[in-house]
Scaffold this motif. Structure first.
Motif, PDB file in Angstrom:
ATOM      1  N   GLY A   1      -2.319 -52.530  20.433  1.00  0.00           N
ATOM      2  CA  GLY A   1      -2.099 -53.323  19.225  1.00  0.00           C
ATOM      3  C   GLY A   1      -0.864 -54.200  19.333  1.00  0.00           C
ATOM      4  O   GLY A   1      -0.184 -54.234  20.353  1.00  0.00           O
ATOM      5  N   ARG A   2      -0.572 -54.891  18.259  1.00  0.00           N
ATOM      6  CA  ARG A   2       0.571 -55.817  18.281  1.00  0.00           C
ATOM      7  C   ARG A   2       1.905 -55.092  18.324  1.00  0.00           C
ATOM      8  O   ARG A   2       2.929 -55.690  18.630  1.00  0.00           O
ATOM      9  CB  ARG A   2       0.518 -56.781  17.099  1.00  0.00           C
ATOM     10  CG  ARG A   2       0.724 -56.129  15.756  1.00  0.00           C
ATOM     11  CD  ARG A   2       0.715 -57.142  14.656  1.00  0.00           C
ATOM     12  NE  ARG A   2      -0.616 -57.694  14.540  1.00  0.00           N
ATOM     13  CZ  ARG A   2      -0.998 -58.579  13.651  1.00  0.00           C
ATOM     14  NH1 ARG A   2      -0.135 -59.011  12.783  1.00  0.00           N
ATOM     15  NH2 ARG A   2      -2.207 -59.035  13.600  1.00  0.00           N
ATOM     16  N   ASP A   3       1.888 -53.794  18.020  1.00  0.00           N
ATOM     17  CA  ASP A   3       3.112 -52.994  18.084  1.00  0.00           C
ATOM     18  C   ASP A   3       3.216 -52.210  19.397  1.00  0.00           C
ATOM     19  O   ASP A   3       3.975 -51.252  19.494  1.00  0.00           O
ATOM     20  CB  ASP A   3       3.199 -52.053  16.887  1.00  0.00           C
ATOM     21  CG  ASP A   3       1.970 -51.157  16.741  1.00  0.00           C
ATOM     22  OD1 ASP A   3       1.173 -51.069  17.690  1.00  0.00           O
ATOM     23  OD2 ASP A   3       1.804 -50.558  15.673  1.00  0.00           O
ATOM     24  N   LYS A   4       2.476 -52.637  20.413  1.00  0.00           N
ATOM     25  CA  LYS A   4       2.462 -51.961  21.713  1.00  0.00           C
ATOM     26  C   LYS A   4       3.879 -51.825  22.266  1.00  0.00           C
ATOM     27  O   LYS A   4       4.697 -52.728  22.146  1.00  0.00           O
ATOM     28  CB  LYS A   4       1.594 -52.763  22.691  1.00  0.00           C
ATOM     29  CG  LYS A   4       1.436 -52.113  24.029  1.00  0.00           C
ATOM     30  CD  LYS A   4       0.534 -52.934  24.919  1.00  0.00           C
ATOM     31  CE  LYS A   4       0.425 -52.254  26.272  1.00  0.00           C
ATOM     32  NZ  LYS A   4      -0.368 -53.033  27.202  1.00  0.00           N
ATOM     33  N   ASP A   5       4.160 -50.653  22.867  1.00  0.00           N
ATOM     34  CA  ASP A   5       5.453 -50.340  23.498  1.00  0.00           C
ATOM     35  C   ASP A   5       6.609 -50.189  22.503  1.00  0.00           C
ATOM     36  O   ASP A   5       7.769 -50.272  22.879  1.00  0.00           O
ATOM     37  CB  ASP A   5       5.820 -51.372  24.573  1.00  0.00           C
ATOM     38  CG  ASP A   5       4.841 -51.371  25.728  1.00  0.00           C
ATOM     39  OD1 ASP A   5       4.278 -50.299  26.031  1.00  0.00           O
ATOM     40  OD2 ASP A   5       4.622 -52.443  26.317  1.00  0.00           O
ATOM     41  N   ARG A   6       6.294 -49.959  21.244  1.00  0.00           N
ATOM     42  CA  ARG A   6       7.334 -49.685  20.244  1.00  0.00           C
ATOM     43  C   ARG A   6       7.362 -48.197  19.948  1.00  0.00           C
ATOM     44  O   ARG A   6       6.346 -47.520  20.000  1.00  0.00           O
ATOM     45  CB  ARG A   6       7.079 -50.447  18.945  1.00  0.00           C
ATOM     46  CG  ARG A   6       7.450 -51.918  19.053  1.00  0.00           C
ATOM     47  CD  ARG A   6       7.355 -52.593  17.708  1.00  0.00           C
ATOM     48  NE  ARG A   6       8.378 -52.108  16.789  1.00  0.00           N
ATOM     49  CZ  ARG A   6       9.380 -52.853  16.326  1.00  0.00           C
ATOM     50  NH1 ARG A   6       9.511 -54.094  16.699  1.00  0.00           N
ATOM     51  NH2 ARG A   6      10.251 -52.349  15.475  1.00  0.00           N
ATOM     52  N   LEU A   7       8.544 -47.716  19.600  1.00  0.00           N
ATOM     53  CA  LEU A   7       8.733 -46.307  19.271  1.00  0.00           C
ATOM     54  C   LEU A   7       8.611 -46.105  17.765  1.00  0.00           C
ATOM     55  O   LEU A   7       9.195 -46.862  16.984  1.00  0.00           O
ATOM     56  CB  LEU A   7      10.114 -45.847  19.743  1.00  0.00           C
ATOM     57  CG  LEU A   7      10.474 -44.387  19.520  1.00  0.00           C
ATOM     58  CD1 LEU A   7       9.555 -43.474  20.322  1.00  0.00           C
ATOM     59  CD2 LEU A   7      11.922 -44.143  19.913  1.00  0.00           C
ATOM     60  N   PHE A   8       7.841 -45.095  17.376  1.00  0.00           N
ATOM     61  CA  PHE A   8       7.642 -44.759  15.970  1.00  0.00           C
ATOM     62  C   PHE A   8       7.815 -43.258  15.780  1.00  0.00           C
ATOM     63  O   PHE A   8       7.904 -42.507  16.746  1.00  0.00           O
ATOM     64  CB  PHE A   8       6.231 -45.144  15.506  1.00  0.00           C
ATOM     65  CG  PHE A   8       5.973 -46.621  15.493  1.00  0.00           C
ATOM     66  CD1 PHE A   8       6.294 -47.387  14.383  1.00  0.00           C
ATOM     67  CD2 PHE A   8       5.401 -47.252  16.586  1.00  0.00           C
ATOM     68  CE1 PHE A   8       6.050 -48.752  14.361  1.00  0.00           C
ATOM     69  CE2 PHE A   8       5.153 -48.610  16.586  1.00  0.00           C
ATOM     70  CZ  PHE A   8       5.483 -49.369  15.470  1.00  0.00           C
ATOM     71  N   ILE A   9       7.800 -42.834  14.527  1.00  0.00           N
ATOM     72  CA  ILE A   9       7.825 -41.414  14.178  1.00  0.00           C
ATOM     73  C   ILE A   9       6.633 -41.140  13.274  1.00  0.00           C
ATOM     74  O   ILE A   9       6.350 -41.919  12.353  1.00  0.00           O
ATOM     75  CB  ILE A   9       9.136 -41.028  13.459  1.00  0.00           C
ATOM     76  CG1 ILE A   9      10.331 -41.264  14.383  1.00  0.00           C
ATOM     77  CG2 ILE A   9       9.092 -39.575  13.000  1.00  0.00           C
ATOM     78  CD1 ILE A   9      11.683 -41.026  13.745  1.00  0.00           C
ATOM     79  N   ILE A  10       5.932 -40.042  13.539  1.00  0.00           N
ATOM     80  CA  ILE A  10       4.809 -39.657  12.689  1.00  0.00           C
ATOM     81  C   ILE A  10       5.366 -39.129  11.375  1.00  0.00           C
ATOM     82  O   ILE A  10       6.173 -38.194  11.368  1.00  0.00           O
ATOM     83  CB  ILE A  10       3.942 -38.584  13.377  1.00  0.00           C
ATOM     84  CG1 ILE A  10       3.311 -39.155  14.654  1.00  0.00           C
ATOM     85  CG2 ILE A  10       2.873 -38.063  12.414  1.00  0.00           C
ATOM     86  CD1 ILE A  10       2.541 -38.135  15.475  1.00  0.00           C
ATOM     87  N   ILE A  11       4.935 -39.742  10.269  1.00  0.00           N
ATOM     88  CA  ILE A  11       5.431 -39.297   8.961  1.00  0.00           C
ATOM     89  C   ILE A  11       4.351 -38.599   8.137  1.00  0.00           C
ATOM     90  O   ILE A  11       4.656 -38.009   7.112  1.00  0.00           O
ATOM     91  CB  ILE A  11       6.063 -40.454   8.157  1.00  0.00           C
ATOM     92  CG1 ILE A  11       5.061 -41.560   7.864  1.00  0.00           C
ATOM     93  CG2 ILE A  11       7.279 -41.000   8.876  1.00  0.00           C
ATOM     94  CD1 ILE A  11       5.555 -42.571   6.847  1.00  0.00           C
ATOM     95  N   ASP A  12       3.090 -38.666   8.585  1.00  0.00           N
ATOM     96  CA  ASP A  12       2.013 -37.967   7.876  1.00  0.00           C
ATOM     97  C   ASP A  12       0.779 -37.927   8.767  1.00  0.00           C
ATOM     98  O   ASP A  12       0.641 -38.726   9.695  1.00  0.00           O
ATOM     99  CB  ASP A  12       1.682 -38.677   6.562  1.00  0.00           C
ATOM    100  CG  ASP A  12       0.994 -37.777   5.558  1.00  0.00           C
ATOM    101  OD1 ASP A  12       0.776 -36.580   5.853  1.00  0.00           O
ATOM    102  OD2 ASP A  12       0.681 -38.261   4.453  1.00  0.00           O
ATOM    103  N   VAL A  13      -0.108 -36.978   8.464  1.00  0.00           N
ATOM    104  CA  VAL A  13      -1.384 -36.867   9.182  1.00  0.00           C
ATOM    105  C   VAL A  13      -2.478 -37.298   8.214  1.00  0.00           C
ATOM    106  O   VAL A  13      -2.611 -36.725   7.125  1.00  0.00           O
ATOM    107  CB  VAL A  13      -1.620 -35.413   9.657  1.00  0.00           C
ATOM    108  CG1 VAL A  13      -2.971 -35.282  10.321  1.00  0.00           C
ATOM    109  CG2 VAL A  13      -0.505 -34.975  10.590  1.00  0.00           C
ATOM    110  N   ALA A  14      -3.250 -38.333   8.601  1.00  0.00           N
ATOM    111  CA  ALA A  14      -4.307 -38.850   7.732  1.00  0.00           C
ATOM    112  C   ALA A  14      -5.575 -38.011   7.853  1.00  0.00           C
ATOM    113  O   ALA A  14      -6.171 -37.635   6.853  1.00  0.00           O
ATOM    114  CB  ALA A  14      -4.595 -40.305   8.066  1.00  0.00           C
ATOM    115  N   ASP A  15      -6.003 -37.742   9.090  1.00  0.00           N
ATOM    116  CA  ASP A  15      -7.168 -36.902   9.353  1.00  0.00           C
ATOM    117  C   ASP A  15      -7.076 -36.418  10.797  1.00  0.00           C
ATOM    118  O   ASP A  15      -6.031 -36.555  11.420  1.00  0.00           O
ATOM    119  CB  ASP A  15      -8.483 -37.653   9.071  1.00  0.00           C
ATOM    120  CG  ASP A  15      -8.609 -38.958   9.851  1.00  0.00           C
ATOM    121  OD1 ASP A  15      -8.308 -38.962  11.059  1.00  0.00           O
ATOM    122  OD2 ASP A  15      -9.010 -39.969   9.252  1.00  0.00           O
ATOM    123  N   ASP A  16      -8.168 -35.879  11.328  1.00  0.00           N
ATOM    124  CA  ASP A  16      -8.138 -35.316  12.684  1.00  0.00           C
ATOM    125  C   ASP A  16      -7.832 -36.354  13.760  1.00  0.00           C
ATOM    126  O   ASP A  16      -7.287 -36.014  14.804  1.00  0.00           O
ATOM    127  CB  ASP A  16      -9.479 -34.647  13.014  1.00  0.00           C
ATOM    128  CG  ASP A  16      -9.688 -33.373  12.214  1.00  0.00           C
ATOM    129  OD1 ASP A  16      -8.701 -32.863  11.653  1.00  0.00           O
ATOM    130  OD2 ASP A  16     -10.838 -32.907  12.155  1.00  0.00           O
TER     131      ASP A  16
END
Length: 95
Positions: free
Chosen positions: A11-26
């Motif tokens: 995607g357009r955010d490729k190679d960026r670092l993020f943090i998981i803040i919630d789980v939407a589904d499996d």
């Protein structure tokens, strides 16, 4: 899973670092970094499009699990700390 550092692989955010803040589904999680993706508008991302690290931002997971308000500044600080640790680790390996 909440609070884990992830790298975007697509995607357009490729190679960026993020943090998981919630789980939407499996198959999906909500990620944010406090900059490109603020807490108020997290990105829903498929797990297969993320490179999940073994490191967890404890302060972020504790904030979310205790139902306190998570801020963009909290995310930015956690990401900055992670990147500093990574650069220090790579400097130690080179030296």
């Amino acid at each position: 899973m909440i609070g884990r550092y992830v790298w975007s692989k697509a995607g357009r955010d490729k190679d960026r670092l993020f943090i998981i803040i919630d789980v939407a589904d499996d198959a999906h999680v909500l990620i944010a970094d406090g900059d490109l993706r603020p807490v108020s508008k997290p990105k829903k991302k498929k797990l297969k499009h993320l490179r999940i690290t073994h490191k967890i931002a404890d302060e972020i997971s504790q904030t979310v699990l205790s139902r306190k308000k998570l801020t963009d500044a909290d995310l930015r600080k956690a990401i900055e700390r992670y990147l500093e640790e990574q650069s220090a680790d790579s400097a130690c390996e080179e030296g």
